[in-house]
Design an enzyme around this catalytic site. Structure first.
Site, PDB file in Angstrom:
ATOM      1  N   ASN A   1      81.507  14.084  89.049  1.00  8.63           N
ATOM      2  CA  ASN A   1      81.737  13.691  87.655  1.00  8.63           C
ATOM      3  C   ASN A   1      82.365  12.300  87.656  1.00  8.63           C
ATOM      4  O   ASN A   1      83.546  12.154  87.963  1.00  8.63           O
ATOM      5  CB  ASN A   1      82.681  14.719  86.992  1.00  8.63           C
ATOM      6  CG  ASN A   1      83.078  14.316  85.592  1.00  8.63           C
ATOM      7  OD1 ASN A   1      82.503  13.390  85.012  1.00  8.63           O
ATOM      8  ND2 ASN A   1      84.068  15.005  85.041  1.00  8.63           N
ATOM      9  N   TRP A   2      81.554  11.303  87.328  1.00 11.14           N
ATOM     10  CA  TRP A   2      82.052   9.918  87.400  1.00 11.14           C
ATOM     11  C   TRP A   2      82.953   9.568  86.226  1.00 11.14           C
ATOM     12  O   TRP A   2      83.582   8.513  86.216  1.00 11.14           O
ATOM     13  CB  TRP A   2      80.865   8.938  87.430  1.00 11.14           C
ATOM     14  CG  TRP A   2      80.021   9.023  88.660  1.00 11.14           C
ATOM     15  CD1 TRP A   2      80.137   9.926  89.703  1.00 11.14           C
ATOM     16  CD2 TRP A   2      78.922   8.170  89.006  1.00 11.14           C
ATOM     17  NE1 TRP A   2      79.173   9.686  90.647  1.00 11.14           N
ATOM     18  CE2 TRP A   2      78.405   8.621  90.254  1.00 11.14           C
ATOM     19  CE3 TRP A   2      78.316   7.081  88.387  1.00 11.14           C
ATOM     20  CZ2 TRP A   2      77.323   7.998  90.877  1.00 11.14           C
ATOM     21  CZ3 TRP A   2      77.237   6.469  89.002  1.00 11.14           C
ATOM     22  CH2 TRP A   2      76.748   6.923  90.247  1.00 11.14           C
ATOM     23  N   LYS A   3      82.970  10.404  85.211  1.00  5.70           N
ATOM     24  CA  LYS A   3      83.769  10.137  84.000  1.00  5.70           C
ATOM     25  C   LYS A   3      83.447   8.737  83.456  1.00  5.70           C
ATOM     26  O   LYS A   3      82.303   8.300  83.537  1.00  5.70           O
ATOM     27  CB  LYS A   3      85.254  10.311  84.284  1.00  5.70           C
ATOM     28  CG  LYS A   3      85.552  11.627  85.000  1.00  5.70           C
ATOM     29  CD  LYS A   3      86.992  11.955  85.053  1.00  5.70           C
ATOM     30  CE  LYS A   3      87.187  13.185  85.926  1.00  5.70           C
ATOM     31  NZ  LYS A   3      88.530  13.697  85.917  1.00  5.70           N
TER      32      LYS A   3
ATOM     33  N   HIS B   1      84.495  20.403  79.859  1.00  3.18           N
ATOM     34  CA  HIS B   1      85.477  19.777  80.741  1.00  3.18           C
ATOM     35  C   HIS B   1      86.818  19.712  80.014  1.00  3.18           C
ATOM     36  O   HIS B   1      86.871  19.474  78.800  1.00  3.18           O
ATOM     37  CB  HIS B   1      85.011  18.375  81.142  1.00  3.18           C
ATOM     38  CG  HIS B   1      85.813  17.818  82.276  1.00  3.18           C
ATOM     39  ND1 HIS B   1      87.052  17.256  82.085  1.00  3.18           N
ATOM     40  CD2 HIS B   1      85.581  17.784  83.602  1.00  3.18           C
ATOM     41  CE1 HIS B   1      87.539  16.878  83.265  1.00  3.18           C
ATOM     42  NE2 HIS B   1      86.659  17.190  84.204  1.00  3.18           N
TER      43      HIS B   1
ATOM     44  N   GLU C   1      88.998  17.515  79.857  1.00  2.00           N
ATOM     45  CA  GLU C   1      89.275  16.257  79.144  1.00  2.00           C
ATOM     46  C   GLU C   1      88.615  16.254  77.773  1.00  2.00           C
ATOM     47  O   GLU C   1      89.161  15.705  76.816  1.00  2.00           O
ATOM     48  CB  GLU C   1      88.812  15.065  80.003  1.00  2.00           C
ATOM     49  CG  GLU C   1      89.745  14.851  81.186  1.00  2.00           C
ATOM     50  CD  GLU C   1      89.093  14.226  82.405  1.00  2.00           C
ATOM     51  OE1 GLU C   1      87.988  13.671  82.288  1.00  2.00           O
ATOM     52  OE2 GLU C   1      89.696  14.302  83.490  1.00  2.00           O
TER      53      GLU C   1
ATOM     54  N   GLU D   1      88.176  24.896  87.020  1.00  2.00           N
ATOM     55  CA  GLU D   1      88.964  23.679  87.191  1.00  2.00           C
ATOM     56  C   GLU D   1      90.354  23.886  86.594  1.00  2.00           C
ATOM     57  O   GLU D   1      90.545  23.683  85.387  1.00  2.00           O
ATOM     58  CB  GLU D   1      88.287  22.511  86.473  1.00  2.00           C
ATOM     59  CG  GLU D   1      86.909  22.191  86.994  1.00  2.00           C
ATOM     60  CD  GLU D   1      86.579  20.721  86.778  1.00  2.00           C
ATOM     61  OE1 GLU D   1      86.315  20.044  87.772  1.00  2.00           O
ATOM     62  OE2 GLU D   1      86.627  20.248  85.639  1.00  2.00           O
TER      63      GLU D   1
ATOM     64  N   GLY E   1      92.793  15.433  88.864  1.00  6.52           N
ATOM     65  CA  GLY E   1      93.281  14.051  88.948  1.00  6.52           C
ATOM     66  C   GLY E   1      94.754  13.942  89.292  1.00  6.52           C
ATOM     67  O   GLY E   1      95.346  12.870  89.169  1.00  6.52           O
TER      68      GLY E   1
ATOM     69  N   SER F   1      91.118  17.807  92.290  1.00  8.40           N
ATOM     70  CA  SER F   1      91.628  17.101  93.468  1.00  8.40           C
ATOM     71  C   SER F   1      90.991  17.572  94.773  1.00  8.40           C
ATOM     72  O   SER F   1      91.658  17.636  95.815  1.00  8.40           O
ATOM     73  CB  SER F   1      93.157  17.197  93.535  1.00  8.40           C
ATOM     74  OG  SER F   1      93.729  16.596  92.392  1.00  8.40           O
TER      75      SER F   1
ATOM     76  N   GLY G   1      85.829  14.835  90.875  1.00  8.18           N
ATOM     77  CA  GLY G   1      86.088  13.685  90.013  1.00  8.18           C
ATOM     78  C   GLY G   1      86.317  12.431  90.857  1.00  8.18           C
ATOM     79  O   GLY G   1      85.384  11.781  91.324  1.00  8.18           O
ATOM     80  N   GLY G   2      87.586  12.115  91.083  1.00 10.90           N
ATOM     81  CA  GLY G   2      87.968  10.874  91.769  1.00 10.90           C
ATOM     82  C   GLY G   2      87.197  10.625  93.056  1.00 10.90           C
ATOM     83  O   GLY G   2      86.716   9.505  93.301  1.00 10.90           O
TER      84      GLY G   2
HETATM   85  C1  PEP Z   1      87.144  16.692  87.310  1.00 10.38           C
HETATM   86  O1  PEP Z   1      87.526  15.900  86.457  1.00 10.38           O
HETATM   87  O2  PEP Z   1      86.189  17.460  87.066  1.00 10.38           O
HETATM   88  C2  PEP Z   1      87.832  16.699  88.587  1.00 10.38           C
HETATM   89  C3  PEP Z   1      87.701  17.724  89.361  1.00 10.38           C
HETATM   90  O3  PEP Z   1      88.594  15.586  88.860  1.00 10.38           O
HETATM   91  P1  PEP Z   1      89.393  15.274  90.232  1.00 10.38           P
HETATM   92  O4  PEP Z   1      88.492  15.668  91.376  1.00 10.38           O
HETATM   93  O5  PEP Z   1      89.666  13.824  90.194  1.00 10.38           O
HETATM   94  O6  PEP Z   1      90.624  16.126  90.212  1.00 10.38           O
END
Ligand code: PEP
Length: 252
Positions: A9-11, A96, A98, A168, A174, A214, A235-236
């Site tokens: 997920n590049w956001k 998600h 967010e 999640e 994050g 994470s 994500g990251g």
């Molecule tokens: C996400 O936003 O779906 C996610 C898992 O982010 P991160 O890996 O950065 O925690």
């Protein structure tokens, strides 16, 4: 047999040229490696067509990050399921945390988004998870149950078989704080049990349940080795091809 999946997920990250470079790196890496999972990238909407062009030539799969719950019309800035289908989109993230937090998306609205996607043959990657306060109050199972019941359990068995789930825990997204493998396994097993109760054991066994929060090249192997963890929503760590592909190589 259910699929192992690693989805990025590049956001709201990357300019066009950066997105092209990252897609190219992942594409080339996929050419070289034989992986035990499907690899999906979910870039910003503006780059979906460019990434889909890459996907046509490769095992790479592409997903959107969001879809409107409306069919079409006067919804400035929104993107419909029909539009995504018109560029052959295979997946779309829904629910998600967010989007739930910053855009106030409700379980009911998310159910509509899931319906629109399934109408157009697009597979939802549906996210569930509790915030820290809910885990501390020990109501995390109730929260996830409600999210599943209110956004997904109106689907019939055939429809549900097109859904990918992602657990999640919001406190892990994050933050660098990963759920322990035991915490992830416990929730994934609970989700699978709920699905078995609602549909049947076969449907529960077939659904892929990803862990997100994470996840990185250092912890992916232990997380993915849990019985009910079928991969990750990343994500990251999906913003760097080397890290993302190292995670995709973490299946035993
Ligand atoms: C996400 O936003 O779906 C996610 C898992 O982010 P991160 O890996 O950065 O925690």
């Amino acid at each position: 047999m259910r699929k192992n999946i690693v989805a990025g997920n590049w956001k709201m990250n990357k300019t066009f040229s950066e997105a092209e470079e990252l897609t190219d790196q992942i594409f080339l890496s996929l050419e070289e490696k034989s992986l035990k999972c499907d690899v999906i990238i979910c870039p910003p909407a503006l780059y979906l067509e460019m990434t889909s062009d890459y996907a046509e030539e490769s095992r790479l799969k592409v997903g959107a990050q969001n879809v409107s719950e409306h069919e079409k019309g006067a919804y400035t800035g929104e993107i419909s399921a029909a539009m995504l289908a018109s560029i052959d989109m295979e997946y779309c993230i829904v629910g998600h945390s967010e989007r739930r937090k910053y855009f106030h998306e409700t379980n009911d609205q998310l159910a509509q988004k899931v319906n629109r996607l399934l109408d157009y043959g697009i597979k939802p990657i549906f996210c569930v998870g509790e915030v820290l306060e809910e885990r501390e109050k020990n109501i995390h199972f109730d929260i996830v149950k409600k999210q599943l019941e209110e956004s997904l359990f109106h689907l019939n068995k055939d429809e549900f078989s097109n859904v990918v789930l992602a657990y999640e825990p919001v406190w892990a997204i994050g933050t660098g704080k990963t759920a322990s493998p035991e915490q992830a396994q416990e929730m994934h097993a609970y989700i699978r049990k709920m699905i078995a109760e609602k549909y049947d054991a076969n449907t529960a066994d077939e659904v892929s349940i990803l862990y997100g929060g994470s996840c990185n090249p250092g912890n992916a192997k232990t997380l993915f080795s849990q019985n009910d963890v079928d991969g990750g929503l990343i994500g990251g760590a999906s913003l760097k091809a080397d890290d993302f592909m190292a995670i995709a190589e973490s299946f035993e």
